[in-house]
Motif scaffolding. Structure first.
Motif: not given
Length: 230
Positions: A117-129, A131-137
């Motif tokens: 809520a303080n305005g911080y935002s970090q976005t990352d792309q992952y090579p596979t779905l 890996e993205a699902q694991a990163a989310f968890k």
């Protein structure tokens, strides 16, 4: 009117547009691998991931899946009459929030964003779905662990060693959520986790180590819920 594709809902909306010709209506995403033009920008599709019923942008920022007539999809717009219509909808998204929009994690296909809520935002792309699902968890767990105190066997043992009217609570007295044992009415701003009476009723006065260990996941859920209410 969609002027760009920044997420899966945009892609789905573009694909749901009325086809200009009968030939267009017969095409599938496999016919558009070189890209979809929106607002003067070309959005290439992922040649490996895209199928006749799944459209995936090459950069992994969006994916839409074909939802047959009468089948619920992941789009929250699919209600009433819309439920009866076949259409494109978001393919695979996740969202988790800690507290009253204090911080959270979102995932749109292969894109994971961590924000607060303080305005911080970090976005990352992952090579596979996957890996993205694991990163989310992983990001969710990291925020969860850092945002709420973690219950362990000593938490249960300490509570059972207190007087009968004691409540395990969380407060912000130390600047971040932390445990407190309190007898009687809780001070303003503190949140009750569980009473000694309830724990004793569930585990007994002298639970075994195995019984305590099996209770910890349930206790942690109570801790998380109370911490999010602070």
């Amino acid at each position: 009117m969609i002027s760009s594709i920044s997420e899966s809902t945009d892609l789905a909306a573009v694909l749901n547009a009325e086809p200009a010709t009968a030939e267009d209506a017969a095409e599938t995403p496999r016919d558009w691998l070189e890209g979809i033009w929106v607002g003067g920008t070309n959005y290439p599709l992922d040649a490996e991931a895209t199928t006749e019923t799944l459209a995936v942008l090459a950069d992994g920022t969006a994916a839409a899946v074909w939802s047959p007539k009468g089948q619920f999809c992941k789009g929250d717009h699919r209600t009433g009459v819309q439920f009866e219509a076949a259409h494109w909808c978001v393919a695979d998204v996740d969202s988790w929030t800690w507290g009253s929009d204090i911080r959270g994690v979102t995932r749109d296909w292969r894109t994971v964003r961590v924000w607060d809520a303080n305005g911080y935002s970090q976005t990352d792309q992952y090579p596979t779905l996957e890996e993205a699902q694991a990163a989310f968890k992983r990001e969710v767990e990291e925020i969860r662990v850092s945002s709420a105190p973690q219950a362990d066997a000593s938490t249960v043992r300490d509570l059972l060693a207190q007087d009968d009217d004691t409540t395990l609570a969380v407060s912000l007295e130390m600047g971040s959520p932390s445990f407190s044992m309190w007898g009687g009415e809780l001070p303003e701003g503190w949140q009750a986790v569980v009473s000694r009476e309830d724990v004793a009723a569930e585990l007994g006065e002298k639970p075994t180590d195995a019984e305590v260990a099996s209770y910890l996941p349930e206790l942690q859920e109570l801790v998380d819920s109370a911490s999010q209410s602070l």
